[in-house]
Design a protein around this motif. Structure first.
Motif, PDB file in Angstrom:
ATOM      1  N   LEU B   8       0.836  -1.199   0.000  1.00 40.54           N
ATOM      2  CA  LEU B   8       0.000   0.000   0.000  1.00 40.54           C
ATOM      3  C   LEU B   8       0.877   1.258   0.000  1.00 40.54           C
ATOM      4  CD1 LEU B   8      -2.833   1.179   0.047  1.00 40.54           C
ATOM      5  CD2 LEU B   8      -2.817   1.033   2.543  1.00 40.54           C
ATOM      6  N   ALA B   9       1.937   1.252   0.831  1.00 36.77           N
ATOM      7  CA  ALA B   9       2.824   2.416   0.902  1.00 36.77           C
ATOM      8  C   ALA B   9       3.501   2.675  -0.445  1.00 36.77           C
ATOM      9  CB  ALA B   9       3.866   2.213   2.003  1.00 36.77           C
ATOM     10  N   VAL B  12       0.857   3.946  -2.965  1.00 35.72           N
ATOM     11  CA  VAL B  12       0.552   5.362  -2.695  1.00 35.72           C
ATOM     12  C   VAL B  12       1.727   6.246  -3.137  1.00 35.72           C
ATOM     13  CG1 VAL B  12       0.142   7.039  -0.840  1.00 35.72           C
ATOM     14  CG2 VAL B  12      -1.124   4.890  -0.876  1.00 35.72           C
ATOM     15  N   ALA B  15       1.286   6.782  -6.680  1.00 35.43           N
ATOM     16  CA  ALA B  15       0.188   7.720  -6.947  1.00 35.43           C
ATOM     17  C   ALA B  15       0.637   9.165  -6.717  1.00 35.43           C
ATOM     18  CB  ALA B  15      -1.006   7.380  -6.050  1.00 35.43           C
ATOM     19  N   PHE B  16       1.411   9.391  -5.668  1.00 32.34           N
ATOM     20  CA  PHE B  16       1.901  10.754  -5.396  1.00 32.34           C
ATOM     21  C   PHE B  16       2.848  11.220  -6.505  1.00 32.34           C
ATOM     22  CE2 PHE B  16       0.899  12.878  -1.340  1.00 32.34           C
ATOM     23  CZ  PHE B  16      -0.003  11.965  -0.812  1.00 32.34           C
ATOM     24  N   ALA B  73      -4.943  -8.178  -1.110  1.00 38.81           N
ATOM     25  CA  ALA B  73      -6.059  -7.735  -0.268  1.00 38.81           C
ATOM     26  C   ALA B  73      -7.314  -8.590  -0.470  1.00 38.81           C
ATOM     27  CB  ALA B  73      -6.378  -6.266  -0.555  1.00 38.81           C
ATOM     28  N   TYR B  75      -9.185  -8.775  -3.269  1.00 38.14           N
ATOM     29  CA  TYR B  75     -10.150  -8.283  -4.261  1.00 38.14           C
ATOM     30  C   TYR B  75      -9.998  -9.127  -5.528  1.00 38.14           C
ATOM     31  CZ  TYR B  75     -10.550  -4.073  -1.342  1.00 38.14           C
ATOM     32  OH  TYR B  75     -10.774  -3.210  -0.301  1.00 38.14           O
ATOM     33  N   ILE B 145      -7.786  12.129 -11.302  1.00 34.95           N
ATOM     34  CA  ILE B 145      -8.574  12.478 -10.112  1.00 34.95           C
ATOM     35  C   ILE B 145      -9.734  11.490  -9.946  1.00 34.95           C
ATOM     36  CG2 ILE B 145     -10.054  14.251  -9.064  1.00 34.95           C
ATOM     37  CD1 ILE B 145      -8.278  16.342 -10.508  1.00 34.95           C
ATOM     38  N   LEU B 148      -8.376   8.359  -8.469  1.00 30.10           N
ATOM     39  CA  LEU B 148      -8.154   8.532  -7.028  1.00 30.10           C
ATOM     40  C   LEU B 148      -9.464   8.339  -6.266  1.00 30.10           C
ATOM     41  CD1 LEU B 148      -6.380   9.364  -4.584  1.00 30.10           C
ATOM     42  CD2 LEU B 148      -6.961  11.740  -5.091  1.00 30.10           C
ATOM     43  N   ALA B 149     -10.546   8.930  -6.798  1.00 32.56           N
ATOM     44  CA  ALA B 149     -11.857   8.778  -6.151  1.00 32.56           C
ATOM     45  C   ALA B 149     -12.277   7.302  -6.141  1.00 32.56           C
ATOM     46  CB  ALA B 149     -12.890   9.633  -6.882  1.00 32.56           C
ATOM     47  N   MET B 151     -10.323   4.694  -6.128  1.00 33.72           N
ATOM     48  CA  MET B 151      -9.479   3.973  -5.178  1.00 33.72           C
ATOM     49  C   MET B 151      -9.972   4.152  -3.749  1.00 33.72           C
ATOM     50  SD  MET B 151      -7.024   2.428  -6.779  1.00 33.72           S
ATOM     51  CE  MET B 151      -8.131   2.110  -8.140  1.00 33.72           C
ATOM     52  N   ILE B 152     -10.563   5.308  -3.459  1.00 30.80           N
ATOM     53  CA  ILE B 152     -11.015   5.582  -2.094  1.00 30.80           C
ATOM     54  C   ILE B 152     -12.427   5.029  -1.853  1.00 30.80           C
ATOM     55  CG2 ILE B 152     -11.697   7.455  -0.529  1.00 30.80           C
ATOM     56  CD1 ILE B 152      -9.157   8.923  -1.426  1.00 30.80           C
ATOM     57  N   TRP B 153     -13.337   5.275  -2.801  1.00 34.51           N
ATOM     58  CA  TRP B 153     -14.729   4.832  -2.596  1.00 34.51           C
ATOM     59  C   TRP B 153     -14.913   3.332  -2.891  1.00 34.51           C
ATOM     60  CZ3 TRP B 153     -14.389  10.166  -3.027  1.00 34.51           C
ATOM     61  CH2 TRP B 153     -15.245  10.904  -2.210  1.00 34.51           C
ATOM     62  N   LYS B 154     -14.133   2.818  -3.845  1.00 34.93           N
ATOM     63  CA  LYS B 154     -14.232   1.400  -4.252  1.00 34.93           C
ATOM     64  C   LYS B 154     -15.700   0.972  -4.410  1.00 34.93           C
ATOM     65  CE  LYS B 154     -10.000  -0.145  -1.904  1.00 34.93           C
ATOM     66  NZ  LYS B 154      -9.584   1.149  -1.345  1.00 34.93           N
TER      67      LYS B 154
END
Lengths: 145, 157
Positions: B8-9, B12, B15-16, B73, B75, B145, B148-149, B151-154
Motif C-alpha cells: 500500500l505504501a 501510494v 500515486a503521489f 487484499a 479483491y 482524479i 483517485l476517487a 481507489m477511495i470509494w471502491k
C-alpha cells in the motif's frame, strides 16, 4: 483485512485529505524544480521567480489548507475521542506542522524573490526539504507501521 | 510492516509521483500559456520533462503495486471498480502521452524560433494554446482524479 474496511462516511474527508496532500506535494516540488532551474537561467530568472510566487499562492497555500482540513475531518471520525491515536497520526502532525513553518518562510522568500526578479537559493532548498518531509508522511500514513 | 502495508505504501508513493508530476506539469503549462517569447516557452516546456519523469516512474509503481495489492487484499481483478480504474488508467496515459507529444513538437518549434531571434510568433502562440493539446493533457489529469476517487470509494467492493 480489517484495515480494508472503512465506513462510507470517511471517504469524502479522506479523498480531500489525499487530494490536497498530492497537490501540496506537486506544487511544492514545482518550487524546487523551478528554483534550481533558475540557477542555470540568468536570462529568465525574473520569469521563474514570478512562477514560484504564483505557484506558492495559488497552489501550495490552498492545497495545504485543504489537506489539513481533510486531515482534521477524517481524524475526528476515525478517532473521535482523541485517545489511543497510533504513531502514524503523530508523524502526520510533525510533518504538516513542521513543513508549515518552512512553507511560511519559503513563501516570504518567494515573494521577495519575485519583487527582486531573482530567485533566492533558499527557496528551492526549503521546498526540497518539505518535499522529503511529505514523502515520509505519505509513507507513514499509508503503510501505518 | 507486513506485506500488505508495504504494498500500500509503495502504491501510494506511485500515486503521489504520478499525480504530483501532473501538478508540476499543469503549473508550468499554465505559466507557458501567458508567455510570448519562444525562449520562455522552451524553458517552461523543458522543465516539464522533470514532471514527465515523475509521471512515468509513478505510473509504473502505482500500476505494479496496485495490481499486486488487488491480489494481496483479496479483491478480484474482475471487480467493477478495478476494471474501471484500469481502463481509465490506460485512457489517461494514452491521452497524456498524446498531449505530451504535441507539446514536444511545440517545444521544438519554439527552440527554432528562439535560435532565430527569439521574436514572438502568432503560430507559436496558437500551438501553445492548441485546444486539442490542452484537452488531452488536462483531460488526463481529470481522469487521474477520477481514479483517485475510485481507489477511495471502491464502489461495489
Amino acid at each position: 483485512m480489517l484495515a480494508l474496511i472503512r465506513p462510507d462516511g470517511w471517504n469524502l474527508p479522506l479523498f480531500l485529505h489525499v487530494f490536497g496532500a498530492i497537490v501540496v506535494f506537486g506544487a511544492t516540488a514545482t518550487l524546487a524544480v523551478t528554483g534550481f532551474a533558475s540557477r542555470r537561467n540568468d536570462a529568465h530568472n525574473a520569469l521563474l521567480a514570478r512562477t514560484i510566487a504564483r505557484a506558492f499562492i495559488l497552489g501550495v497555500l490552498p492545497s495545504w489548507i485543504l489537506m489539513r482540513i481533510g486531515a482534521e475531518w477524517i481524524r475526528g471520525k476515525e478517532f473521535p475521542s482523541g485517545a489511543d491515536e497510533p504513531g502514524w497520526i503523530g508523524v502526520g502532525y510533525v510533518v504538516s506542522d513542521g513543513t508549515a513553518v518552512l512553507l511560511i518562510v519559503t513563501g516570504i522568500l518567494a515573494g521577495l524573490s519575485a519583487r527582486r526578479g531573482r530567485v533566492m537559493l533558499a527557496v528551492p532548498i526549503l521546498a526540497t526539504i518539505c518535499v522529503l518531509g511529505y514523502a515520509v508522511a505519505w509513507f507513514a500514513m499509508s503503510g501505518k507501521p | 510492516m507486513d506485506l500488505y502495508q508495504w504494498l500500500l505504501a509503495l502504491h501510494v508513493t506511485g500515486a503521489f509521483l504520478l499525480m504530483g508530476g501532473g501538478v508540476i506539469a499543469a503549473i508550468l503549462n499554465l505559466t507557458a500559456l501567458g508567455r510570448e517569447r519562444p525562449s520562455e516557452i522552451v524553458l517552461l516546456f523543458g522543465l516539464i520533462r522533470v514532471a514527465v519523469a515523475s509521471i512515468l516512474i509513478g505510473s509504473l509503481l502505482a500500476l505494479l503495486f496496485g495490481l499486486w495489492l488487488v491480489h494481496e487484499a483479496g479483491y478480484g481483478y474482475g471487480d467493477g471498480w478495478v476494471v474501471t480504474a484500469l481502463v481509465l488508467f490506460v485512457l489517461g496515459n494514452a491521452m497524456g502521452g498524446a498531449g505530451g507529444r504535441r507539446d514536444e513538437r511545440t517545444a521544438v518549434f519554439a527552440r527554432e524560433l528562439a535560435a532565430a531571434g527569439d521574436a514572438p510568433s502568432e503560430e507559436l502562440r496558437a500551438r501553445v494554446h492548441d485546444p486539442v493539446s490542452l484537452a488531452l493533457s488536462y483531460g488526463s489529469g481529470l481522469i487521474l482524479i477520477a481514479i483517485l476517487a475510485l481507489m477511495i470509494w471502491k464502489p461495489g467492493a
